[in-house]
Design a protein around this motif. Structure first.
Motif, PDB file in Angstrom:
ATOM      1  N   LEU A  11      34.281 -20.427  41.886  1.00 51.93           N
ATOM      2  CA  LEU A  11      32.903 -20.670  41.463  1.00 51.93           C
ATOM      3  C   LEU A  11      31.997 -19.483  41.785  1.00 51.93           C
ATOM      4  O   LEU A  11      31.130 -19.122  40.984  1.00 51.93           O
ATOM      5  N   TYR A  27      28.488 -26.381  31.602  1.00 51.28           N
ATOM      6  CA  TYR A  27      29.914 -26.055  31.566  1.00 51.28           C
ATOM      7  C   TYR A  27      30.601 -26.990  30.585  1.00 51.28           C
ATOM      8  O   TYR A  27      30.118 -28.090  30.296  1.00 51.28           O
ATOM      9  N   GLU A  85      28.052 -20.620  35.114  1.00 51.66           N
ATOM     10  CA  GLU A  85      28.666 -21.768  35.782  1.00 51.66           C
ATOM     11  C   GLU A  85      30.181 -21.619  35.711  1.00 51.66           C
ATOM     12  O   GLU A  85      30.730 -21.273  34.671  1.00 51.66           O
ATOM     13  N   HIS A 145      32.360 -28.043  39.218  1.00 47.76           N
ATOM     14  CA  HIS A 145      31.624 -26.993  38.518  1.00 47.76           C
ATOM     15  C   HIS A 145      30.469 -26.537  39.394  1.00 47.76           C
ATOM     16  O   HIS A 145      30.152 -27.166  40.403  1.00 47.76           O
ATOM     17  N   SER A 146      29.875 -25.420  39.001  1.00 45.47           N
ATOM     18  CA  SER A 146      28.764 -24.883  39.764  1.00 45.47           C
ATOM     19  C   SER A 146      27.468 -24.997  38.988  1.00 45.47           C
ATOM     20  O   SER A 146      27.468 -25.157  37.762  1.00 45.47           O
ATOM     21  N   TYR A 187      33.683 -35.887  41.322  1.00 50.58           N
ATOM     22  CA  TYR A 187      33.029 -34.737  40.690  1.00 50.58           C
ATOM     23  C   TYR A 187      32.305 -33.974  41.782  1.00 50.58           C
ATOM     24  O   TYR A 187      31.470 -34.540  42.478  1.00 50.58           O
ATOM     25  N   ASN A 202      34.809 -21.411  31.377  1.00 51.08           N
ATOM     26  CA  ASN A 202      33.674 -22.199  30.915  1.00 51.08           C
ATOM     27  C   ASN A 202      33.499 -21.939  29.418  1.00 51.08           C
ATOM     28  O   ASN A 202      33.139 -20.831  29.009  1.00 51.08           O
ATOM     29  N   ASP A 210      25.289 -33.813  33.474  1.00 51.24           N
ATOM     30  CA  ASP A 210      26.607 -34.035  34.074  1.00 51.24           C
ATOM     31  C   ASP A 210      27.021 -35.491  33.905  1.00 51.24           C
ATOM     32  O   ASP A 210      28.164 -35.803  33.557  1.00 51.24           O
ATOM     33  N   CYS A 269      33.974 -23.613  36.486  1.00 52.15           N
ATOM     34  CA  CYS A 269      34.466 -24.990  36.402  1.00 52.15           C
ATOM     35  C   CYS A 269      35.982 -25.026  36.554  1.00 52.15           C
ATOM     36  O   CYS A 269      36.652 -24.002  36.457  1.00 52.15           O
TER      37      CYS A 269
END
Length: 159
Positions: free
Chosen positions: A25, A64, A32, A90-91, A120, A55, A103, A34
């Motif tokens: 990440l 993402y 982002e 993910h970031s 998640y 991504n 999200d 992932c």
């Protein structure tokens, strides 16, 4: 270690696996990043694997997406290796580590979770470094989110 839900149970992911996720990440910044964490086996005999994914979002700085063909390959490989998806991660770039409304929409279109037994993890990346993290799981008809201590992610094996 961090407990993550996967396959209907809680399991402890080793710190070095979490560190691999963080490295991916941070390397993806300023976009982002992932991927997924896969698990095989049960209990003490569990084996873990970080699978970084590219991504594929058309707006990778703020969103993402997994490319469908990449996600299919992860699922096929996991099936062959008898692994299960334990975590989707993910970031967020220069933004809080919260499981955002977008999200939630992606993880549960129409309010129905696509992967109800999966955790998640969202990691905030500021200036290329992880600054905070959270974990969300589907419980009682919604995603429940808790903050994570980054100290759990900063393990590196001695050289």
């Amino acid at each position: 270690m961090l407990a993550l839900r996967g396959g209907g149970s809680e399991a402890l992911i080793p710190p070095e696996v979490l560190a691999g996720m963080i490295r991916h990440l941070e390397a993806a910044w300023p976009q982002e990043g992932c991927g997924v964490i896969l698990r095989s086996g049960e209990g003490e005999g569990s084996s873990w694997r970080v699978v970084p994914l590219e991504n594929a979002s058309p707006t990778p700085r703020v969103a993402y997406a997994f490319a469908p063909e990449a996600w299919l390959q992860v699922c096929l490989d996991a099936d062959v290796r008898q692994e299960e998806v334990a975590c989707v991660f993910h970031s967020h770039v220069d933004a809080p580590a919260v499981f955002s409304a977008e999200d939630r929409r992606q993880a549960a279109p129409s309010g129905i979770p696509l992967l109800p037994q999966v955790s998640y993890v969202v990691v905030a990346i500021r200036g290329g470094r992880a600054s905070s993290a959270s974990r969300s799981v589907w419980r009682a008809g919604d995603f429940q989110t808790v903050p994570l201590a980054l100290a759990d992610f900063r393990f590196e094996k001695p050289v």
